[in-house]
Motif scaffolding. Structure first.
Motif, short mmCIF file in Angstrom:
data_model
loop_
_atom_site.label_atom_id
_atom_site.label_comp_id
_atom_site.label_asym_id
_atom_site.label_seq_id
_atom_site.Cartn_x
_atom_site.Cartn_y
_atom_site.Cartn_z
N GLU A 202 0.89 -1.60 -0.01
CA GLU A 202 0.03 0.02 0.11
C GLU A 202 1.08 1.68 0.37
O GLU A 202 1.78 1.46 0.84
N VAL A 203 0.75 1.58 -1.12
CA VAL A 203 1.54 2.97 -1.35
C VAL A 203 0.24 4.84 -1.06
O VAL A 203 -0.57 5.27 -1.27
N LEU A 204 0.95 5.46 0.39
CA LEU A 204 -0.04 6.53 0.25
C LEU A 204 1.31 7.39 -0.10
O LEU A 204 2.68 7.76 0.36
N TYR A 205 1.00 8.30 -1.25
CA TYR A 205 1.68 10.03 -1.90
C TYR A 205 0.61 11.09 -1.22
O TYR A 205 -0.18 11.13 -1.55
N VAL A 225 1.57 8.62 -11.30
CA VAL A 225 2.61 8.47 -10.82
C VAL A 225 2.56 6.65 -9.48
O VAL A 225 3.58 5.96 -9.97
N VAL A 226 1.62 6.58 -9.04
CA VAL A 226 0.81 5.99 -8.21
C VAL A 226 0.91 4.62 -8.82
O VAL A 226 1.66 3.43 -8.51
N ARG A 227 0.56 5.10 -10.06
CA ARG A 227 0.39 3.46 -10.46
C ARG A 227 1.69 2.88 -10.83
O ARG A 227 1.72 1.82 -11.59
N LEU A 230 3.39 0.63 -9.02
CA LEU A 230 2.76 -0.27 -8.00
C LEU A 230 3.46 -1.09 -9.71
O LEU A 230 3.10 -2.25 -9.06
N THR A 231 2.54 -0.68 -10.82
CA THR A 231 2.63 -1.78 -11.94
C THR A 231 4.21 -1.75 -12.08
O THR A 231 4.02 -3.17 -12.74
N LYS A 232 5.19 -0.92 -12.50
CA LYS A 232 6.58 -1.15 -13.59
C LYS A 232 7.74 -0.73 -11.99
O LYS A 232 8.51 -2.16 -12.36
N ASP A 233 7.23 0.32 -12.05
CA ASP A 233 9.09 0.46 -11.30
C ASP A 233 9.39 -0.59 -10.52
O ASP A 233 11.32 -1.14 -9.66
N ILE A 234 8.58 -0.46 -9.09
CA ILE A 234 8.82 -1.54 -7.68
C ILE A 234 9.34 -2.67 -8.60
O ILE A 234 9.68 -3.44 -8.26
N PRO A 235 8.38 -3.99 -9.66
CA PRO A 235 9.04 -4.64 -9.77
C PRO A 235 10.48 -5.19 -10.20
O PRO A 235 10.62 -5.77 -10.56
N ARG A 236 10.07 -3.86 -11.47
CA ARG A 236 12.11 -4.13 -12.18
C ARG A 236 12.40 -3.72 -11.24
O ARG A 236 13.52 -4.15 -11.38
N GLN A 237 13.06 -3.12 -10.26
CA GLN A 237 13.45 -2.26 -9.32
C GLN A 237 14.13 -3.92 -8.22
O GLN A 237 15.02 -4.45 -8.18
N LEU A 238 13.58 -4.65 -8.06
CA LEU A 238 12.97 -5.98 -6.89
C LEU A 238 13.38 -7.06 -7.96
O LEU A 238 14.31 -8.01 -7.08
N ASN A 239 13.43 -7.05 -9.12
CA ASN A 239 14.08 -7.91 -10.09
C ASN A 239 15.66 -8.55 -9.71
O ASN A 239 15.98 -8.97 -10.01
N GLN A 240 16.39 -7.25 -9.09
CA GLN A 240 18.15 -7.25 -8.78
C GLN A 240 18.23 -8.58 -7.88
O GLN A 240 17.66 -8.44 -7.26
#
Length: 259
Positions: A202-205, A225-227, A230-240
């Motif tokens: 859950e993200v609160l901006y 920005v929030v969408r 959650l859909t692109k930025d976080i999954p892309r980074q956490l795959n490292q």
């Protein structure tokens, strides 16, 4: 007088007086229109400030992500809340970037337009806090922004829920003349472990860009920005791989057994 001028009908002859009259009427119209538009703008802003249900209202629900907005009477800014459940990452994976010092070398990979990031006060496991400074470029004519943030991490021992707060702390360093430092920011990330090993994110901006940045533009962009986060930025980074392998002694992580 030339032969051509002699052949022109009276209606085709120049009429300076008529043109001047039209310009004068246009000038008068502008004299009344500009204050009227300014008044409408002030009135519209006043009505917007008074509006709002002070409740979360669903704006979009797609691709497993729900985005809500809240308008509070008396505030010009929208608060945005995004919710997603991520099955591919453990609780430890989500927390790892918060403590990654190497982001100082490549902050633009995390924040678009990032000019610099540094750790002002290192992570203190006893208080669960860290102080960081971000510098971010905006589009012209706006001056780059500085975000001097107190990051606070805590875990509920009963539920395992982890809460990460990033709170503006503008007075922890002297101001920078070449930057506008944010006075208000209170972004919250809440991670709730699920029984199947997934994590509800859950993200609160909640922030104000300041420095004359138009609030309507921020209100328009914030849900997007929030969408994207959650859909692109976080999954892309956490795959490292470095985040995939992250483990922390201070963190109770019931989701690790599933990953």
């Amino acid at each position: 007088m030339s032969k051509l001028e002699n052949t022109l009908p009276p209606a085709a002859m120049p009429a300076p007086a008529k043109r001047f009259s039209r310009l004068r009427r246009l000038g008068k119209a502008l004299i009344y229109a500009v204050p009227a538009l300014a008044l409408l703008s002030v009135l519209g802003n006043w009505l917007w400030m008074l509006s709002g249900s002070n409740r979360w209202e669903l704006q979009s629900d797609a691709d497993g992500v729900q985005v809500y907005t809240m308008k509070t009477p008396g505030s010009s800014a929208l608060r945005v809340r995004g919710i997603a459940t991520m099955k591919q990452f453990s609780l430890s994976n989500h927390i790892a970037p918060f403590l990654d010092e190497s982001i100082q070398n490549n902050c633009a990979e995390w924040v678009q337009g990032c000019l610099g990031y540094r750790i002002v006060q290192p992570w203190d496991p006893r208080s669960g806090s860290i102080v960081t400074l971000w510098s971010v470029e905006l589009f012209p004519p706006f001056t780059p922004r500085e975000m001097l943030l107190l990051g606070q991490l805590r875990q509920d021992s009963a539920t395992g829920v982890v809460t990460l707060e990033n709170i503006a702390a503008p007075n922890k360093l002297p101001p920078n003349d070449n930057r506008v430092r944010l006075e208000h920011m209170h972004n919250v990330f809440r991670y709730t472990p699920q029984q199947d090993g997934a994590v509800k994110v859950e993200v609160l901006y909640d922030m104000d860009m300041g420095g004359g940045f138009p609030q309507w533009a921020q209100n328009l962009m914030a849900p997007m920005v929030v969408r994207q986060m959650l859909t692109k930025d976080i999954p892309r980074q956490l795959n490292q791989e470095k985040y995939r392998k992250a483990r922390f002694g201070f963190l109770a992580d019931p989701t690790l057994a599933k990953h």
